[in-house]
Scaffold this active site. Sequence first.
Site, PDB file in Angstrom:
ATOM      1  N   ASP A   9       0.865  -1.179   0.000  1.00  7.85           N
ATOM      2  CA  ASP A   9       0.000   0.000   0.000  1.00  7.85           C
ATOM      3  C   ASP A   9       0.903   1.230   0.000  1.00  7.85           C
ATOM      4  OD1 ASP A   9      -2.343   1.657   0.309  1.00  7.85           O
ATOM      5  OD2 ASP A   9      -1.860   1.859   2.427  1.00  7.85           O
ATOM      6  N   SER A  10       0.286   2.387  -0.184  1.00 10.42           N
ATOM      7  CA  SER A  10       1.041   3.637  -0.125  1.00 10.42           C
ATOM      8  C   SER A  10       1.444   3.981   1.312  1.00 10.42           C
ATOM      9  CB  SER A  10       0.190   4.762  -0.709  1.00 10.42           C
ATOM     10  OG  SER A  10      -1.041   4.818  -0.024  1.00 10.42           O
ATOM     11  N   TYR A  41      -0.688   8.494  -2.546  1.00  7.24           N
ATOM     12  CA  TYR A  41      -0.701   8.219  -3.987  1.00  7.24           C
ATOM     13  C   TYR A  41      -1.920   8.901  -4.641  1.00  7.24           C
ATOM     14  CZ  TYR A  41       2.721   4.335  -3.716  1.00  7.24           C
ATOM     15  OH  TYR A  41       3.840   3.557  -3.553  1.00  7.24           O
ATOM     16  N   GLY A  42      -2.922   9.137  -3.821  1.00  4.86           N
ATOM     17  CA  GLY A  42      -4.231   9.554  -4.353  1.00  4.86           C
ATOM     18  C   GLY A  42      -4.239  10.894  -5.047  1.00  4.86           C
ATOM     19  N   CYS A  72      -4.155  -1.254  -2.113  1.00  5.63           N
ATOM     20  CA  CYS A  72      -4.282   0.192  -2.256  1.00  5.63           C
ATOM     21  C   CYS A  72      -5.230   0.412  -3.427  1.00  5.63           C
ATOM     22  CB  CYS A  72      -2.909   0.790  -2.569  1.00  5.63           C
ATOM     23  SG  CYS A  72      -2.928   2.539  -2.974  1.00  5.63           S
ATOM     24  N   ASN A  73      -6.308   1.126  -3.177  1.00  5.87           N
ATOM     25  CA  ASN A  73      -7.281   1.343  -4.247  1.00  5.87           C
ATOM     26  C   ASN A  73      -6.680   2.156  -5.384  1.00  5.87           C
ATOM     27  OD1 ASN A  73     -10.384   0.676  -3.441  1.00  5.87           O
ATOM     28  ND2 ASN A  73      -9.100   0.955  -1.662  1.00  5.87           N
ATOM     29  N   THR A  74      -5.859   3.153  -5.026  1.00  5.24           N
ATOM     30  CA  THR A  74      -5.297   4.016  -6.069  1.00  5.24           C
ATOM     31  C   THR A  74      -4.379   3.210  -6.986  1.00  5.24           C
ATOM     32  OG1 THR A  74      -5.417   5.836  -4.481  1.00  5.24           O
ATOM     33  CG2 THR A  74      -4.110   6.195  -6.453  1.00  5.24           C
ATOM     34  N   GLU A 151      -3.686   8.785   8.939  1.00  4.97           N
ATOM     35  CA  GLU A 151      -2.239   8.696   9.177  1.00  4.97           C
ATOM     36  C   GLU A 151      -1.864   9.381  10.502  1.00  4.97           C
ATOM     37  OE1 GLU A 151       0.411   7.460   6.972  1.00  4.97           O
ATOM     38  OE2 GLU A 151      -1.056   6.553   5.642  1.00  4.97           O
ATOM     39  N   CYS A 183     -10.954   3.168  -0.363  1.00  2.59           N
ATOM     40  CA  CYS A 183      -9.586   3.564  -0.027  1.00  2.59           C
ATOM     41  C   CYS A 183      -9.252   2.729   1.206  1.00  2.59           C
ATOM     42  CB  CYS A 183      -9.552   5.052   0.298  1.00  2.59           C
ATOM     43  SG  CYS A 183      -7.986   5.582   1.019  1.00  2.59           S
ATOM     44  N   THR A 184      -8.076   2.122   1.193  1.00  5.41           N
ATOM     45  CA  THR A 184      -7.795   1.162   2.274  1.00  5.41           C
ATOM     46  C   THR A 184      -7.632   1.833   3.642  1.00  5.41           C
ATOM     47  OG1 THR A 184      -5.507   1.168   1.491  1.00  5.41           O
ATOM     48  CG2 THR A 184      -6.870  -0.716   0.893  1.00  5.41           C
ATOM     49  N   HIS A 185      -7.507   3.160   3.650  1.00  8.29           N
ATOM     50  CA  HIS A 185      -7.464   3.864   4.938  1.00  8.29           C
ATOM     51  C   HIS A 185      -8.862   3.991   5.561  1.00  8.29           C
ATOM     52  CE1 HIS A 185      -3.497   5.045   3.532  1.00  8.29           C
ATOM     53  NE2 HIS A 185      -3.260   5.722   4.640  1.00  8.29           N
TER      54      HIS A 185
END
Length: 267
Positions: A9-10, A41-42, A72-74, A151, A183-185
């Site tokens: 992931d980012s 990354y988004g 990571c979706n992006t 984050e 979005c994985t967050h």
Amino acid sequence: MDSAIGVFDSGVGGLTVVREIMRQLPSENVIYFGDTARVPYGSKSKDTVLKFSKQIVRFLMTKNVKAIVFACNTASALALEEMRQEIKVPVVGVVRPGARMAVEMTKTKSVGVIGTDATIKSGIYNEYIRQLDPNVTVVGKACPLFVPLVEENLLEDRITDDMVDRYLSELKPYNVDSLVLGCTHYPLLMNPIKRYMGDAVTLVNPAYETAKELKNILEKNQLLNQKLDTPAYEFYVSDGVDKFKAFADEVLPININSVNVVDIESY
Ligand code: DGL
């Protein structure tokens, strides 16, 4: 086969996918890379996300992983399909499983998708959902400030509630009955999002369906780990070891031993 599954992931968001892999595939070894030096990354271009994803895949391949998860979706939206041919092991992204789950969940055929700017602009959820069911209407909304809130670990905070209100109020007129956390967050903001959207809206976390798809692919390719030893988990980042470790210890059901820094630009 006891080689590890490579997951990237980012940043820390992909740990929500690792958590689900640990639940559904408890015998599997996992190697995780979080690109903490280059997150987010988004807000970046396709070329940049493609370059970053290629470097990470090259790094994971040096670890002889038997499968790779774009957690990571992006990266799934902008890089995965273009890279699929060149990756010699099975690859799973988070977008297709998320789209499938949204179609299964919706009764009113009105689905909301939230994600980074890049994911929403790519239109990929819309494309995949409507491939599965052309009668579904998809409303997308980019929520770029959710990532720094996660984050910074502001998972339960007045500022987060304000941002949820500001972004998601735009979805309210569409009466969506399913909302994809694209979005994985975002699964880490499940509580404030649930409070705002109410019980009538199902929150779709693609992580669950992604781990399920990974399991199916490993089974089909006879790649499941048959050894019953305690699985090994390795964590790599491009920066910020302490912050990553503290975060991982909160998200994962285990305390992680060590986190290693990788010079990802050299791959
Ligand atoms: N993990 C990324 C995703 O799922 C979001 C964070 C970023 O913008 O890099 O899209």
